[in-house]
Design a protein around this motif. Structure first.
Motif, PDB file in Angstrom:
ATOM      1  N   PRO A 114     -14.112  11.359 -52.491  1.00  0.00           N
ATOM      2  CA  PRO A 114     -13.429  11.595 -53.763  1.00  0.00           C
ATOM      3  C   PRO A 114     -11.921  11.344 -53.653  1.00  0.00           C
ATOM      4  O   PRO A 114     -11.292  10.866 -54.598  1.00  0.00           O
ATOM      5  N   GLY A 115     -11.354  11.697 -52.485  1.00  0.00           N
ATOM      6  CA  GLY A 115      -9.923  11.435 -52.295  1.00  0.00           C
ATOM      7  C   GLY A 115      -9.618   9.946 -52.358  1.00  0.00           C
ATOM      8  O   GLY A 115      -8.635   9.519 -52.969  1.00  0.00           O
ATOM      9  N   PHE A 116     -10.458   9.124 -51.732  1.00  0.00           N
ATOM     10  CA  PHE A 116     -10.262   7.665 -51.807  1.00  0.00           C
ATOM     11  C   PHE A 116     -10.309   7.205 -53.272  1.00  0.00           C
ATOM     12  O   PHE A 116      -9.520   6.350 -53.688  1.00  0.00           O
ATOM     13  N   CYS A 117     -11.250   7.763 -54.004  1.00  0.00           N
ATOM     14  CA  CYS A 117     -11.391   7.360 -55.416  1.00  0.00           C
ATOM     15  C   CYS A 117     -10.117   7.690 -56.196  1.00  0.00           C
ATOM     16  O   CYS A 117      -9.659   6.901 -57.022  1.00  0.00           O
ATOM     17  N   ASP A 118      -9.564   8.855 -55.918  1.00  0.00           N
ATOM     18  CA  ASP A 118      -8.340   9.260 -56.623  1.00  0.00           C
ATOM     19  C   ASP A 118      -7.191   8.301 -56.343  1.00  0.00           C
ATOM     20  O   ASP A 118      -6.260   8.170 -57.136  1.00  0.00           O
ATOM     21  N   ASP A 119      -7.246   7.664 -55.188  1.00  0.00           N
ATOM     22  CA  ASP A 119      -6.143   6.791 -54.775  1.00  0.00           C
ATOM     23  C   ASP A 119      -6.384   5.322 -55.081  1.00  0.00           C
ATOM     24  O   ASP A 119      -5.600   4.464 -54.664  1.00  0.00           O
TER      25      ASP A 119
END
Lengths: 566, 218
Positions: free
Chosen positions: B85-90
């Motif tokens: 999810p962190g990758f998606c946010d970025d």
């Protein structure tokens, strides 16, 4: 000289008004409701219907199949009728046996399919279906009505009309599952088909065919008992029968967990209302039709039975309101400029909320050409709103909370009464339930339906985080430290672009009435005769007064839901 | 036993929550695993193995650095359930620089999150680990490189960048909407984790929780 619609500030009703539980719990079906739009679609596309198999014995046990044939595809309702011992009769979702079980099959089932379905479908949740099954459902006979109807028909008489009106259905569905549950087809697989592109059309096609079966099995049992002396139901009486349904808390999480879809539904309804309110004049024939609808609705409300005190009081208020409304129409209310807008404004002063929302239904009704296109805008892929904008500065996130969640920030969730409930799933058939947080165990397994509380919690943490790291920090960074707020951040971003996505009330407060959530959803289905049996479940009727599939070729009154009742 | 995509999504969602993931993460776990299965990849197997490992303390949540960037930790690889999810946010920051971090457990699961999130056909995303190259956006997928590392239990690094591959919308694999065989032991394990999100049924809550009494015969 008249003012323009803009001058009159005729705009969409704000979410702060519409998305309140008290009002949502007063919604009625409209011509955009899914039962209505489904029957219109089936008529427009020239669908026809037949009974393919009837292998039911004299006890009422066996197999029947019905076929719906459209321009490109056909579907079969496979009905399995059972003998149900009295001690196993329960309409709760936790039951394990039923009078009849069903599946809507994609195409025409072969003998191998039938053999498989005969084993799996009666098991319902305990069985396993395949992708050719689109819907899984079951129903029980009405203890109050079924036997009476069978006996009357067997003796060559028509059943008592008053008893039919009192109950309104021969059988009641206790669950209608779609979208991949227990191995049946995922909605995604059929969502591009024109007949099923609208929400719940697949489920409601199954229910409409089930209604046909409920009458045919009663007539079959009457024939078995009465022989040649038995009669069929009079078509006018038959049409007064819908399919009953007892709806519990399962629908409530759906409304909360599908914010984009709910936004679409409410937006379509509100846009329809807005378009009508912006009409400058009302033509004579529309005025006459509207007055006729009010009269028909008056008759319908007189036959709306409930034992629920709260709803009974609402119905009494509604009866008075409809009298006032008729008088208002007769006094020339529709002869003025912007008559519909004027009427809506009038209703805010003179009608109860139940009456105001019924008026929304009624003013939309005579304007098919103006509003029916909105039916096509009531679907959405929730996944489009899954992504979080991680680059959003925290100050902006906080600003959105201030803008759309004032109602939540104003609630003190530390007060017991404001957080006394929690939503959970029972291990028992995964039945959704509401618990008392301070009186029973399980709150540690609470499901995330209390967005008001959670967003307020988020706001507090944002303040702390911004005081340390600044308010231009992107949301992504905050979420790395606080993944527990991820669902709330997503929600805040969704409600910033979808006005009607959030129910603006405390869903864990002591005074929350869950049936308000259920009624909102059921109104979009097109259900009627809301009869709350507690604050947590409601009886309803589906397709009452609708044409039956075997008369669909010639009986296609689009306004079937407003019958001319004697 | 064959399972529908919805069953897969819901069971994995609840399994992740049952193992302690926040609901917002669990929602995305369900979507990510669904996405993997739409492309014939064994997301359920990955999820079960990873949750088992999490349960046994074999990997860690992944601690953000002081600048908020994701990084691994000497104690073990970070979980893709938080990193994904962190990758998606970025993703919007990929224009400036690719994301590169590690070590990460079950990199395929991290790719599932990205597959769900990478919606733009004009800007496909490339995810690489241990010689595996996945080019993806929501409705297409192409895998090249070392297929034997696709299901790696962990990788020292994972790299996410814009894919330079053109024509993915024509050449990439399309998703298949339908049911899929899940090994019974894997499914049982996931249901076991999901069970932790349910409340035990008692005579009292059976009666009061749904408000309908034990029978509402009509």
């Amino acid at each position: 000289m008249t003012t323009s619609a803009d001058d009159r500030a005729i705009s969409l009703r704000p979410p702060s008004k519409v998305m309140r539980l008290e009002r949502m719990g007063c919604f009625h079906q409209t011509r955009l409701s899914f039962m209505r739009s489904l029957l219109r679609l089936l008529a427009d596309q020239g669908w026809h219907f037949s009974r393919d198999r009837w292998e039911v014995d004299a006890r009422g046990v066996g197999l029947a199949t019905y076929r719906a044939t459209g321009p490109e595809r056909c579907y079969s309702l496979v009905c399995l009728a059972h003998e149900l011992p009295p001690e196993k009769r329960s309409d709760r979702v936790i039951a394990t046996a039923w009078d009849a079980t069903f599946t809507l099959f994609d195409g025409i089932p072969g003998q191998d399919d039938i053999q498989r379905l005969e084993k799996q479908i009666p098991l319902q949740e305990a069985g396993h279906c395949s992708q050719t099954e689109l819907i899984l459902a079951r129903a029980n006979r009405s203890v109050r009505l079924f036997e009476h109807v069978v006996q009357a028909l067997a003796s060559g008489k028509q059943p008592d009309r008053e008893r039919i009106e009192q109950v309104g259905y021969l059988m009641r569905t206790t669950a209608v599952y779609g979208n991949g549950k227990f191995g049946i087809s995922d909605r995604e697989r059929i969502a591009q088909r024109p007949e099923f592109s609208a929400p719940f059309h697949c489920e409601l096609l199954a229910v409409w065919l089930i209604r046909w079966f409920t009458v045919e099995i009663a007539e079959h049992l009457a024939r078995s008992a009465g022989g040649d002396g038995a009669v069929k139901m009079n078509p006018d009486l038959r049409r007064r029968l819908g399919v009953g349904n007892s709806t519990g808390l399962g629908m409530a999480p759906f409304l909360v967990l599908h914010p984009a879809l709910i936004h679409r539904w409410i937006m379509a309804r509100e846009t329809a209302l807005l378009r009508v309110r912006r009409l400058e004049w009302c033509r004579e024939h529309v005025r006459e039709r509207f007055a006729d609808l009010v009269l028909r609705m008056q008759a319908g409300v007189r036959k709306w039975h409930t034992v629920n005190k709260r709803q009974r009081a609402r119905i009494e208020g509604l009866k008075e309101g409809l009298d006032s409304l008729y008088g208002h129409v007769m006094s020339g209310a529709l002869d003025r400029a912007y008559p519909w807008d004027g009427m809506i404004r009038w209703s805010e002063q003179h009608l109860t909320i139940e009456g105001q929302e019924l008026l929304v239904t009624l003013v939309i009704e005579p304007h098919a050409d103006l509003v029916d296109d909105l039916s096509a805008q009531m679907s959405v892929d929730e996944n489009e709103y899954l992504a979080i904008d991680g680059s959003m500065p925290l100050a902006r996130l906080k600003d959105l909370i201030g803008r759309n969640y004032q109602w939540a920030l104003a609630i003190d969730y530390q007060e017991k009464d404001q957080s006394s409930r929690f939503w959970y799933y029972s291990e028992e058939k995964l039945e959704p339930r509401v618990g008392e947080r301070y009186e029973e165990p399980g709150a540690d397994k609470e499901h995330p339906l209390a967005y008001g509380r959670d967003v307020k919690h988020l706001a507090r943490h944002l303040d702390l985080f911004m005081s340390r790291h600044g308010d231009s920090v992107p949301a992504a960074r905050f979420l790395r430290f606080h993944p527990e707020h991820r669902h709330s951040v997503r929600r805040v971003q969704i409600t910033s672009v979808l006005d009607y996505a959030e129910i603006r009330d405390n869903l864990i407060g002591a005074d929350m009435v869950p049936v308000d959530l259920l009624r909102c959803k059921l109104s979009f289905f097109g259900a009627s005769c809301f009869d709350p049996r507690s604050d947590r479940w409601v009886r309803i009727n589906m397709y009452q007064h609708a044409p039956f599939p075997d008369e669909f070729d010639w009986f296609r009154d689009d306004d079937w839901i407003y019958p001319r009742l004697a | 036993m064959k399972r529908s995509l919805n069953e897969i999504e819901q069971t994995c969602r609840k399994a992740a929550k049952g193992c302690g993931m926040p609901w917002g993460i669990a929602d995305e776990v369900g979507k990510a695993v669904r996405w993997l299965h739409m492309f014939g990849l064994d997301g359920c197997g990955c999820t079960a193995r990873h949750l088992r490992e999490l349960d046994h303390g074999g990997c860690i949540a992944g601690v953000p650095g002081s600048d908020g960037s994701l990084r691994g930790w000497p104690g073990g690889p970070m979980t893709p359930m938080l990193a994904g999810p962190g990758f998606c946010d970025d993703l919007s920051g990929l224009d400036e620089a690719p994301i590169e971090c590690g070590p990460i457990a079950c990199p395929l699961l991290a790719a599932g999150f990205l597959g769900q999130a990478a919606l733009s056909p004009e800007r496909p995303v490339q995810v690489c680990w241990q010689g595996v190259e996945m080019h993806l956006f929501c409705r297409r997928l192409r895998i090249s490189g070392r297929h034997e590392c696709l299901y790696a239990e962990s990788s020292p690094t994972i790299r996410i960048s814009h894919s330079l591959l053109r024509g993915l919308e024509k050449t990439g694999k399309c998703p298949v909407i339908g049911d899929t065989d899940i090994a019974p032991d894997i499914w049982d394990e996931l249901e076991g984790y999901a069970y932790w999100t349910y409340v035990e049924s008692t005579d009292a809550n059976r009666l009061s929780g749904a408000g309908a009494g034990l029978a509402d015969n009509d």
